[in-house]
Design an enzyme around this catalytic site. Structure first.
Site, PDB file in Angstrom:
ATOM      1  N   LYS A   1      44.547  46.587  38.315  1.00 18.82           N
ATOM      2  CA  LYS A   1      46.049  46.895  38.221  1.00 18.82           C
ATOM      3  C   LYS A   1      46.485  46.511  36.630  1.00 18.82           C
ATOM      4  O   LYS A   1      47.266  47.178  35.916  1.00 18.82           O
ATOM      5  CB  LYS A   1      46.715  46.247  39.334  1.00 18.82           C
TER       6      LYS A   1
ATOM      7  N   GLN B   1      49.216  40.363  46.215  1.00 22.15           N
ATOM      8  CA  GLN B   1      47.580  41.105  46.706  1.00 22.15           C
ATOM      9  C   GLN B   1      47.368  40.674  48.152  1.00 22.15           C
ATOM     10  O   GLN B   1      47.177  39.367  48.490  1.00 22.15           O
ATOM     11  CB  GLN B   1      46.732  40.554  45.639  1.00 22.15           C
TER      12      GLN B   1
ATOM     13  N   ASP C   1      55.443  47.443  46.039  1.00 27.56           N
ATOM     14  CA  ASP C   1      54.066  47.698  46.744  1.00 27.56           C
ATOM     15  C   ASP C   1      54.834  48.022  48.223  1.00 27.56           C
ATOM     16  O   ASP C   1      53.708  48.513  49.069  1.00 27.56           O
ATOM     17  CB  ASP C   1      53.567  46.347  46.943  1.00 27.56           C
TER      18      ASP C   1
HETATM   19  N1  LIG Z   1      49.279  44.080  47.973  1.00 25.35           N
HETATM   20  C1  LIG Z   1      48.285  45.132  48.114  1.00 25.35           C
HETATM   21  N2  LIG Z   1      47.172  44.622  48.783  1.00 25.35           N
HETATM   22  C2  LIG Z   1      46.334  45.773  48.934  1.00 25.35           C
HETATM   23  C3  LIG Z   1      46.484  46.936  48.649  1.00 25.35           C
HETATM   24  C4  LIG Z   1      47.677  47.322  48.136  1.00 25.35           C
HETATM   25  O1  LIG Z   1      48.162  48.433  48.119  1.00 25.35           O
HETATM   26  N3  LIG Z   1      48.778  46.330  47.953  1.00 25.35           N
HETATM   27  N4  LIG Z   1      45.454  47.970  48.739  1.00 25.35           N
HETATM   28  C5  LIG Z   1      44.216  47.452  48.743  1.00 25.35           C
HETATM   29  C6  LIG Z   1      43.357  47.347  47.678  1.00 25.35           C
HETATM   30  N5  LIG Z   1      43.558  47.857  46.447  1.00 25.35           N
HETATM   31  C7  LIG Z   1      44.770  47.423  45.698  1.00 25.35           C
HETATM   32  O2  LIG Z   1      45.016  46.543  45.977  1.00 25.35           O
HETATM   33  C8  LIG Z   1      42.957  49.000  45.764  1.00 25.35           C
HETATM   34  C9  LIG Z   1      41.462  49.368  46.152  1.00 25.35           C
HETATM   35  C10 LIG Z   1      40.650  50.187  45.448  1.00 25.35           C
HETATM   36  C11 LIG Z   1      41.190  50.927  44.358  1.00 25.35           C
HETATM   37  C12 LIG Z   1      40.460  51.720  43.580  1.00 25.35           C
HETATM   38  O3  LIG Z   1      41.122  52.573  42.629  1.00 25.35           O
HETATM   39  N6  LIG Z   1      39.180  52.159  43.817  1.00 25.35           N
HETATM   40  C13 LIG Z   1      38.391  52.909  43.160  1.00 25.35           C
HETATM   41  C14 LIG Z   1      36.747  52.510  42.949  1.00 25.35           C
HETATM   42  C15 LIG Z   1      36.941  51.060  42.279  1.00 25.35           C
HETATM   43  C16 LIG Z   1      35.898  50.619  41.621  1.00 25.35           C
HETATM   44  O4  LIG Z   1      35.290  51.355  40.894  1.00 25.35           O
HETATM   45  O5  LIG Z   1      35.372  49.544  41.669  1.00 25.35           O
HETATM   46  C17 LIG Z   1      38.145  54.322  43.741  1.00 25.35           C
HETATM   47  O6  LIG Z   1      38.571  54.214  44.969  1.00 25.35           O
HETATM   48  O7  LIG Z   1      38.200  55.125  42.988  1.00 25.35           O
HETATM   49  C18 LIG Z   1      42.558  50.462  43.983  1.00 25.35           C
HETATM   50  C19 LIG Z   1      43.159  49.679  44.654  1.00 25.35           C
HETATM   51  C20 LIG Z   1      43.744  46.508  49.542  1.00 25.35           C
HETATM   52  N7  LIG Z   1      44.900  45.464  49.030  1.00 25.35           N
END
Ligand SMILES: Nc1nc2c(c(=O)[nH]1)N[C@@H](CN(C=O)c1ccc(C(=O)N[C@@H](CCC(=O)O)C(=O)O)cc1)CN2
Length: 288
Positions: A58, A102, A125
Site C-alpha cells: 500500500k 490493517q 478503508d
Molecule cells: N484494513 C484492511 N485490512 C485488510 C484488507 C483491507 O481491505 N483493509 N484486505 C486484506 C488484505 N489486503 C489489504 O490489506 C490485500 C491483500 C492482497 C492484495 C493484493 O494485491 N494481492 C495480490 C498478490 C500480492 C502478492 O503478489 O504478494 C493479488 O491478489 O494480485 C492487496 C491487498 C486483509 N486486510
C-alpha cells in the site's frame, strides 16, 4: 456456454493501473491548486508477515501515486485503549486525510471499537459502522475497499446484476457483509453463505454470480460452479491461493478473477482513490 469453454479473465491489474493513474493525476492537481499532498496514515499492530507485506504494498503504491503515507507501527501488546487513542489522534490531525487500520489485529483487541475511533470523513478503508450504513443505503461515503474494487470489476466487464442470484461466501465485516449490500443495491438476489450454511455446494450451483470471500484455499470447486456464472475470488490465503479452485472453475465460468491479479490490486487502487477523494472533500474542493 459449453462446460469446457475457458472463462474470460477479469483483469484486476490493468483496471487498477488505470484507477491509480487517474488518482495520481487528481493528487497532482490537488497539490498544484492548494499545495497539499493527500496523506494516508496506516496503523499496523504487531508484525504479522502477511499484514506487513500488504502495508508495504500500500505504501509503495501511495508513493507512486503521489500520496504521502505515514506509517504508525505499534507493538503486538498494544491495548484497545491505546489503539483507540492513536486512531482518535490521527482523526484530529488536519495533515492526515485518510486512515487505515490493517486488519486483523490481535485477539485481545476489540477491533470494532478501534475501527469506530476512525472519523467517518477519514474512513477511506470503509470499515466504520457509519460507512457501512451509508453504503447500504446508497448514501455518500467510502465503501469498504475490496467490495468497492469488486463492483468496479463487475462494471468494467459489464455484468448486469439485476435479477441475478449472487452467492456471497463469507460474512466478514470488511468483505462479505458489505459486498452483499452492494450487490443488493444493484438488484441482485443475494444469499450469504458461511460456516453454518448446511449445503454450500447446492447454493453455489444455483448462483449466477459467486463471490468467494472466506479465506479457505480452493473451497469453491469447479464442479459446483453453474455453467456461465461470474466467479469473483476475493480470498487471501498463504501462497497467493484463492478460495476458488481456479483451474476447474474456469472451465465452467463465463468470467473469473485470477489470484493473483484479480481482486487484490483493486483493493489497493480503491484505497488510493478514496484517499485522494477524502483529501479533496476535506479541503473543500469536492462535495461528498
Ligand atoms: N484494513 C484492511 N485490512 C485488510 C484488507 C483491507 O481491505 N483493509 N484486505 C486484506 C488484505 N489486503 C489489504 O490489506 C490485500 C491483500 C492482497 C492484495 C493484493 O494485491 N494481492 C495480490 C498478490 C500480492 C502478492 O503478489 O504478494 C493479488 O491478489 O494480485 C492487496 C491487498 C486483509 N486486510
Amino acid at each position: 456456454m459449453s462446460q469446457t469453454q475457458t472463462a474470460r479473465l477479469m483483469d484486476g491489474v490493468g483496471l487498477a493501473r488505470r484507477i491509480v493513474e487517474e488518482t495520481s493525476s487528481k493528487a497532482t492537481e490537488l497539490a498544484r491548486r492548494v499545495g497539499v499532498t493527500p496523506c494516508l496514515a496506516t496503523v499496523l499492530v504487531g508484525e504479522d508477515p502477511a499484514s506487513v507485506t500488504y502495508v508495504r504494498m500500500k505504501r509503495a503504491r501511495c508513493a507512486k501515486a503521489g500520496i504521502e503515507s505515514r506509517l504508525v507501527s505499534l507493538p503486538a501488546t498494544t491495548t484497545t485503549a491505546e489503539l483507540v487513542e492513536t486512531l482518535q489522534s490521527l482523526s484530529q490531525d488536519a495533515g492526515v486525510h485518510g486512515i487505515l487500520l490493517q486488519h486483523p489485529v490481535g485477539p485481545h483487541i476489540d477491533e470494532r471499537a478501534a475501527f469506530e475511533a476512525i472519523a467517518p470523513e477519514k474512513d477511506v478503508d470503509g470499515v466504520t459502522m457509519s460507512s457501512f450504513g451509508a453504503m447500504s443505503f446508497g448514501l455518500p461515503g467510502f465503501a469498504s475497499c475490496t467490495p468497492g474494487g469488486i463492483m468496479r470489476l463487475l462494471d468494467e466487464y459489464e455484468v448486469d446484476l439485476a435479477g441475478q442470484h449472487a452467492a456471497v461466501v463469507g460474512r466478514s465485516a470488511i468483505l462479505g457483509k458489505p459486498v452483499g449490500m452492494l450487490l443488493l443495491a444493484r438488484n441482485a438476489t443475494v444469499t450469504y453463505c458461511h460456516s453454518r450454511t448446511t449445503d454450500l455446494a447446492a447454493i453455489v450451483q444455483e448462483a449466477d454470480v459467486v463471490v468467494a470471500a472466506v479465506g479457505r484455499p480452493r473451497l469453491i470447486r469447479g464442479e459446483d460452479v453453474k455453467p456461465g456464472a461470474v466467479v469473483i475470488d476475493a480470498g487471501y490465503n498463504p501462497g497467493n491461493v484463492g478460495d476458488v479452485d481456479f483451474d476447474t472453475a474456469r472451465t465452467r465460468a463465463r468470467l473469473i478473477t485470477p489470484v493473483p491479479g484479480g481482486v487484490g490490486p483493486m483493493t489497493i487502487a480503491v484505497l488510493l482513490a478514496q484517499t485522494v477523494d477524502a483529501a479533496s472533500i476535506q479541503l473543500g474542493l469536492a462535495g461528498r
